[in-house]
Motif scaffolding. Structure first.
Motif: not given
Length: 249
Positions: A52, A55, A112-113, A115, A121, A126, A130
């Motif tokens: 988290y 990111q 995820n990274c 976005y 996000e 995305n 996850a």
């Protein structure tokens, strides 16, 4: 000051915590709980926390002209990664196949990274990306408890269907609350999940019928506060654990 520090270090994404814990808990209870579960769960949560903050660092590094905005995520990312390291080493020594499980999660983490880097996000894709590694903790926990892949795939599918559905539903209730297209997409998705549930178990079908009902009733109530939406999803998450353990345990 302490509460502010906690908010900076711990993500205020309450739905994410349910998605992290519920599949693990269900998998652990479907199989046989072991002492190693007390190592696996903290390692899983620490991995999420480190990812988290990485990111957020990527997002703010690109968006902000102030290096300190991104820099405030550096220390949490390093601290959580450092705390994860000894647990991760112990787990891999105990169960080397966890390296393969981690490798399977990497493509979704990369999405995820990507976005996060583009400050998107909240994009639907995305959110769905996850869901996959989060639900992947269910078969990991089952295998950890001496279960088999054959025992794990059906409850994993149910988890995937439910948490992907929460991405659709929550989006219609908050960020896309005025979009009829998103609303009907959510309802169509949940109707499809109900059909799949009918082939798995009457109890699973009943659970998805409740999920479909909430996509019909809750949006009709108007502008429901976000905490109330979250409470409904929390209740359904707890119900999901009970259903999975009762049907597949």
């Amino acid at each position: 000051m302490a509460s502010r520090a906690v908010r900076r270090w711990l993500p205020q994404q309450h739905g994410a915590w349910a998605m992290l814990v519920v599949p693990f808990l269900a998998g652990m209870l479907i199989a046989t709980p072991t002492p190693w579960d007390a190592v696996l769960l903290p390692a899983w949560l620490l991995g999420y926390l480190a990812a988290y903050h990485v990111q957020q660092w990527l997002r703010l590094r690109r968006l902000s002209r102030n290096p300190r905005a991104a820099g405030r995520h550096t220390r949490p990312a390093l601290a959580f990664a450092a705390a994860l390291l000894p647990l991760g080493v112990a787990l891999v020594v105990h169960a080397p196949w966890l390296l393969l499980a981690a490798a399977c999660a990497l493509p979704f983490l990369a999405v995820n990274c990507w976005y996060a880097l583009r400050n998107r996000e909240r994009a639907l894709v995305n959110g769905l990306a996850a869901v996959v590694p989060a639900c992947g903790m269910l078969p990991v926990a089952v295998l950890f408890g001496g279960g088999t892949a054959g025992q794990a795939w059906r409850p994993t599918l149910v988890c995937l269907l439910y948490f992907a559905g929460t991405v659709f539903h929550v989006k219609t209730m908050i960020r896309e609350r005025d979009s009829r297209g998103h609303l009907w997409a959510s309802r169509a998705y949940h109707a499809g999940a109900l059909v799949v549930g009918c082939f798995l178990s009457p109890w699973v079908a009943a659970f998805f019928a409740v999920c479909l009902l909430r996509t019909l009733v809750v949006p009709a109530l108007g502008r429901v506060p976000a905490p109330a939406v979250g409470m409904v999803e929390l209740a359904l998450s707890l119900l999901l654990v009970g259903v999975l353990v009762a049907v597949y345990g």
